[in-house]
Design a protein around this motif. Structure first.
Motif, PDB file in Angstrom:
ATOM      1  N   ARG A   1      -6.523   7.744 -17.042  1.00 50.50           N
ATOM      2  CA  ARG A   1      -7.953   7.566 -16.738  1.00 50.50           C
ATOM      3  C   ARG A   1      -8.162   6.422 -15.744  1.00 50.50           C
ATOM      4  NH1 ARG A   1      -8.772   8.565 -22.350  1.00 50.50           N
ATOM      5  NH2 ARG A   1      -8.805   6.309 -22.723  1.00 50.50           N
ATOM      6  N   ALA A   2      -7.422   5.323 -15.944  1.00 55.71           N
ATOM      7  CA  ALA A   2      -7.553   4.181 -15.038  1.00 55.71           C
ATOM      8  C   ALA A   2      -7.106   4.538 -13.629  1.00 55.71           C
ATOM      9  CB  ALA A   2      -6.733   3.007 -15.580  1.00 55.71           C
ATOM     10  N   LEU A   3      -6.026   5.302 -13.519  1.00 54.92           N
ATOM     11  CA  LEU A   3      -5.542   5.696 -12.202  1.00 54.92           C
ATOM     12  C   LEU A   3      -6.503   6.663 -11.516  1.00 54.92           C
ATOM     13  CD1 LEU A   3      -1.729   6.136 -12.936  1.00 54.92           C
ATOM     14  CD2 LEU A   3      -2.848   4.221 -11.790  1.00 54.92           C
ATOM     15  N   ARG A   4      -7.060   7.598 -12.310  1.00 47.13           N
ATOM     16  CA  ARG A   4      -8.042   8.522 -11.714  1.00 47.13           C
ATOM     17  C   ARG A   4      -9.276   7.766 -11.235  1.00 47.13           C
ATOM     18  NH1 ARG A   4      -6.537  12.104 -16.026  1.00 47.13           N
ATOM     19  NH2 ARG A   4      -8.329  11.373 -17.231  1.00 47.13           N
ATOM     20  N   GLN A   5      -9.638   6.710 -11.950  1.00 50.08           N
ATOM     21  CA  GLN A   5     -10.787   5.915 -11.550  1.00 50.08           C
ATOM     22  C   GLN A   5     -10.573   5.290 -10.176  1.00 50.08           C
ATOM     23  OE1 GLN A   5     -13.624   5.702 -13.260  1.00 50.08           O
ATOM     24  NE2 GLN A   5     -14.615   4.293 -11.817  1.00 50.08           N
ATOM     25  N   LEU A   6      -9.338   4.892  -9.902  1.00 45.87           N
ATOM     26  CA  LEU A   6      -9.034   4.297  -8.603  1.00 45.87           C
ATOM     27  C   LEU A   6      -9.171   5.303  -7.459  1.00 45.87           C
ATOM     28  CD1 LEU A   6      -5.869   2.218  -9.582  1.00 45.87           C
ATOM     29  CD2 LEU A   6      -8.163   1.334  -9.150  1.00 45.87           C
ATOM     30  N   CYS A   7      -9.036   6.593  -7.787  1.00 49.89           N
ATOM     31  CA  CYS A   7      -9.084   7.629  -6.749  1.00 49.89           C
ATOM     32  C   CYS A   7     -10.480   8.177  -6.510  1.00 49.89           C
ATOM     33  CB  CYS A   7      -8.156   8.787  -7.136  1.00 49.89           C
ATOM     34  SG  CYS A   7      -6.417   8.327  -7.248  1.00 49.89           S
ATOM     35  N   ARG A   8     -11.432   7.783  -7.310  1.00 57.87           N
ATOM     36  CA  ARG A   8     -12.790   8.326  -7.156  1.00 57.87           C
ATOM     37  C   ARG A   8     -13.404   7.895  -5.835  1.00 57.87           C
ATOM     38  NH1 ARG A   8     -15.852   7.840 -13.051  1.00 57.87           N
ATOM     39  NH2 ARG A   8     -14.546   9.402 -14.127  1.00 57.87           N
ATOM     40  N   GLY A   9     -14.134   8.811  -5.257  1.00 59.76           N
ATOM     41  CA  GLY A   9     -14.799   8.530  -3.987  1.00 59.76           C
ATOM     42  C   GLY A   9     -13.977   8.881  -2.770  1.00 59.76           C
ATOM     43  N   HIS A  10     -12.727   9.322  -2.981  1.00 62.98           N
ATOM     44  CA  HIS A  10     -11.875   9.707  -1.862  1.00 62.98           C
ATOM     45  C   HIS A  10     -11.794  11.225  -1.776  1.00 62.98           C
ATOM     46  CE1 HIS A  10     -10.332   5.629  -1.097  1.00 62.98           C
ATOM     47  NE2 HIS A  10     -10.410   5.474  -2.412  1.00 62.98           N
ATOM     48  N   PRO A  11     -11.728  11.774  -0.564  1.00 67.39           N
ATOM     49  CA  PRO A  11     -11.617  13.233  -0.423  1.00 67.39           C
ATOM     50  C   PRO A  11     -10.406  13.787  -1.158  1.00 67.39           C
ATOM     51  CG  PRO A  11     -12.091  12.196   1.691  1.00 67.39           C
ATOM     52  CD  PRO A  11     -11.802  11.082   0.731  1.00 67.39           C
ATOM     53  N   ALA A  12     -10.508  15.042  -1.579  1.00 66.56           N
ATOM     54  CA  ALA A  12      -9.450  15.660  -2.385  1.00 66.56           C
ATOM     55  C   ALA A  12      -8.127  15.759  -1.635  1.00 66.56           C
ATOM     56  CB  ALA A  12      -9.889  17.046  -2.840  1.00 66.56           C
ATOM     57  N   ASP A  13      -8.183  15.855  -0.304  1.00 62.72           N
ATOM     58  CA  ASP A  13      -6.948  16.015   0.467  1.00 62.72           C
ATOM     59  C   ASP A  13      -6.374  14.679   0.948  1.00 62.72           C
ATOM     60  OD1 ASP A  13      -9.001  15.440   2.184  1.00 62.72           O
ATOM     61  OD2 ASP A  13      -8.436  16.916   3.704  1.00 62.72           O
ATOM     62  N   THR A  14      -6.906  13.572   0.432  1.00 59.25           N
ATOM     63  CA  THR A  14      -6.412  12.255   0.825  1.00 59.25           C
ATOM     64  C   THR A  14      -5.154  11.916   0.034  1.00 59.25           C
ATOM     65  OG1 THR A  14      -8.648  11.486   1.331  1.00 59.25           O
ATOM     66  CG2 THR A  14      -6.953   9.801   1.010  1.00 59.25           C
ATOM     67  N   GLU A  15      -4.040  11.737   0.737  1.00 61.76           N
ATOM     68  CA  GLU A  15      -2.792  11.390   0.050  1.00 61.76           C
ATOM     69  C   GLU A  15      -2.668   9.887  -0.143  1.00 61.76           C
ATOM     70  OE1 GLU A  15       1.980  12.166   0.637  1.00 61.76           O
ATOM     71  OE2 GLU A  15       0.809  11.374   2.315  1.00 61.76           O
ATOM     72  N   LEU A  16      -2.986   9.112   0.880  1.00 65.06           N
ATOM     73  CA  LEU A  16      -2.799   7.676   0.847  1.00 65.06           C
ATOM     74  C   LEU A  16      -4.135   6.972   0.646  1.00 65.06           C
ATOM     75  CD1 LEU A  16      -0.997   5.173   1.224  1.00 65.06           C
ATOM     76  CD2 LEU A  16      -1.444   5.339   3.693  1.00 65.06           C
ATOM     77  N   ILE A  17      -4.170   6.121  -0.363  1.00 67.52           N
ATOM     78  CA  ILE A  17      -5.355   5.313  -0.642  1.00 67.52           C
ATOM     79  C   ILE A  17      -4.960   3.854  -0.480  1.00 67.52           C
ATOM     80  CG2 ILE A  17      -7.056   4.647  -2.378  1.00 67.52           C
ATOM     81  CD1 ILE A  17      -6.691   7.404  -3.630  1.00 67.52           C
ATOM     82  N   VAL A  18      -5.661   3.141   0.385  1.00 70.91           N
ATOM     83  CA  VAL A  18      -5.399   1.725   0.625  1.00 70.91           C
ATOM     84  C   VAL A  18      -6.492   0.920  -0.062  1.00 70.91           C
ATOM     85  CG1 VAL A  18      -5.079  -0.082   2.329  1.00 70.91           C
ATOM     86  CG2 VAL A  18      -4.263   2.233   2.813  1.00 70.91           C
ATOM     87  N   ALA A  19      -6.078   0.081  -0.985  1.00 69.79           N
ATOM     88  CA  ALA A  19      -7.033  -0.747  -1.725  1.00 69.79           C
ATOM     89  C   ALA A  19      -6.968  -2.177  -1.210  1.00 69.79           C
ATOM     90  CB  ALA A  19      -6.703  -0.717  -3.216  1.00 69.79           C
ATOM     91  N   ALA A  20      -8.136  -2.760  -0.974  1.00 65.20           N
ATOM     92  CA  ALA A  20      -8.200  -4.154  -0.527  1.00 65.20           C
ATOM     93  C   ALA A  20      -7.914  -5.056  -1.716  1.00 65.20           C
ATOM     94  CB  ALA A  20      -9.572  -4.446   0.063  1.00 65.20           C
ATOM     95  N   SER A  21      -6.741  -5.646  -1.721  1.00 64.41           N
ATOM     96  CA  SER A  21      -6.337  -6.496  -2.842  1.00 64.41           C
ATOM     97  C   SER A  21      -5.308  -7.503  -2.367  1.00 64.41           C
ATOM     98  CB  SER A  21      -5.745  -5.650  -3.982  1.00 64.41           C
ATOM     99  OG  SER A  21      -5.193  -6.476  -4.983  1.00 64.41           O
ATOM    100  N   PRO A  22      -5.385  -8.746  -2.860  1.00 66.47           N
ATOM    101  CA  PRO A  22      -4.385  -9.752  -2.489  1.00 66.47           C
ATOM    102  C   PRO A  22      -3.055  -9.574  -3.220  1.00 66.47           C
ATOM    103  CG  PRO A  22      -5.955 -10.693  -4.036  1.00 66.47           C
ATOM    104  CD  PRO A  22      -6.446  -9.307  -3.713  1.00 66.47           C
ATOM    105  N   ALA A  23      -3.028  -8.680  -4.203  1.00 62.71           N
ATOM    106  CA  ALA A  23      -1.789  -8.438  -4.952  1.00 62.71           C
ATOM    107  C   ALA A  23      -1.016  -7.309  -4.290  1.00 62.71           C
ATOM    108  CB  ALA A  23      -2.105  -8.076  -6.396  1.00 62.71           C
ATOM    109  N   PRO A  24       0.200  -7.573  -3.797  1.00 60.58           N
ATOM    110  CA  PRO A  24       0.978  -6.516  -3.143  1.00 60.58           C
ATOM    111  C   PRO A  24       1.528  -5.522  -4.161  1.00 60.58           C
ATOM    112  CG  PRO A  24       2.218  -8.561  -3.179  1.00 60.58           C
ATOM    113  CD  PRO A  24       0.886  -8.873  -3.753  1.00 60.58           C
ATOM    114  N   ARG A  25       0.991  -4.327  -4.128  1.00 58.68           N
ATOM    115  CA  ARG A  25       1.409  -3.284  -5.069  1.00 58.68           C
ATOM    116  C   ARG A  25       1.452  -1.942  -4.354  1.00 58.68           C
ATOM    117  NH1 ARG A  25      -2.513  -4.651 -10.208  1.00 58.68           N
ATOM    118  NH2 ARG A  25      -1.475  -6.557 -10.892  1.00 58.68           N
ATOM    119  N   ALA A  26       2.250  -1.057  -4.907  1.00 58.54           N
ATOM    120  CA  ALA A  26       2.311   0.312  -4.406  1.00 58.54           C
ATOM    121  C   ALA A  26       2.850   1.178  -5.524  1.00 58.54           C
ATOM    122  CB  ALA A  26       3.222   0.409  -3.182  1.00 58.54           C
ATOM    123  N   PHE A  27       2.155   2.270  -5.817  1.00 59.43           N
ATOM    124  CA  PHE A  27       2.660   3.186  -6.828  1.00 59.43           C
ATOM    125  C   PHE A  27       2.070   4.568  -6.638  1.00 59.43           C
ATOM    126  CE2 PHE A  27      -1.263   2.745  -9.182  1.00 59.43           C
ATOM    127  CZ  PHE A  27      -1.594   1.400  -9.054  1.00 59.43           C
TER     128      PHE A  27
END
Length: 297
Positions: free
Chosen positions: A110-136
């Protein structure tokens, strides 16, 4: 039944011992698959064995004993009554652990799906503005790759290609499903927790090898992995399949050597352990059914 019903419990002690050996000597893709399959079979057989041990208490019920005596049957005692009671308690613990693991998995999704809300369905890469370097990787339909701006800023262009290839490998090979399966197996059988750790490491190694193949440079892949690890924060979402983890040193070292071989003989031996657990549980089931049938029917 006196022996078969305990065999899955004994094999669940053996699988965690050999899991690190399989991880070192067998190609990550093959090793991860066989360990997950063996862990699931072993956990299911162990849980069923506990259920069989608990079911022996049926023969100890006063009404069953009285009826058997009236019919002239001699009641066999396959296991001590204390073992059946202990099995009931163990089953309650298993149910609680599996329930907790399922709730944690759902909360994470649920938390991961929340991060994807608001992005088009065909969007593969989501870039989040955050000072913590993460990728998953975020499993699902479609699967997504979430990368923070800090992570992208820390990597060179060639290293970003490695990162994306790594995360795409997680999605393409459904590593999320493999980790979930072995997580539930370890919840049902805590003895399999070392196997869970081995599988989590192996899926990262698997993705590393896929990334190295995609970019055609194992050294560059190792360098990208090391740089990401140096700049990444240690905290990250539970069960997320990330580009950084605590075993980076081993992964970097593995990328600087030739890939391990696909030793099918060793892999089949691991699968045989899981199959043996299931076979013993099935044989114990037949024995218990025959025992109860002779008393109740």
């Amino acid at each position: 039944m006196r022996v078969d019903v305990y065999t899955p419990l004994l094999l669940s002690l053996l699988l965690p011992v050999i899991s690190p050996v399989i991880g070192r000597r067998v190609a990550p893709a093959l090793a991860a698959r066989v360990l997950v399959a063996a862990a699931v079979l072993t956990a299911a057989a162990t849980t069923w064995s506990l259920a069989l041990l608990a079911a022996t208490l049926v023969g100890s019920a006063p009404s069953v004993i009285a009826e058997a005596r009236e019919d002239g049957h001699r009641l066999a005692d396959p296991v001590p009554e204390t073992v059946g009671i202990a099995a009931c308690a163990a089953l309650a613990v298993v149910a609680w652990r599996v329930h907790r693991a399922v709730r944690a998995e759902r909360a994470t999704r649920r938390a991961l799906r929340q991060l994807c809300r608001g992005h088009p369905a065909d969007t593969e890469l989501i870039v989040a503005a955050s000072p913590a370097p993460r990728a998953f990787a975020i499993p699902g339909r479609p699967g997504r790759i979430l990368v923070t701006s800090a992570m992208l800023g820390a990597l060179e262009p060639a290293e970003r290609r490695v990162l994306l290839a790594h995360e795409r490998a997680h999605l393409a090979h459904r590593h999320g499903a493999l980790v979930t399966a072995v997580t539930l197996a370890a919840a049902a059988d805590p003895l399999l927790v070392p196997t869970l750790r081995a599988v989590v490491f192996l899926v990262e190694r698997w993705a590393d090898e896929q990334a190295a193949t995609a970019v055609g440079d194992r050294t560059a892949t190792a360098r990208a992995l090391a740089r990401a690890a140096l700049t990444a924060c240690r905290s990250r979402p539970r069960h997320a399949l990330g580009f950084t983890d605590r075993s980076v040193t081993r992964r970097v070292a593995a990328l600087q050597t030739t890939p391990p071989p696909r030793l099918w003989s060793l892999a089949l031996a691991v699968l045989a352990l899981g199959a043996l657990s299931a076979a013993c549980a099935a044989d114990a089931t037949d024995d218990l059914y025959a025992l109860l049938a002779s008393v109740l029917f």
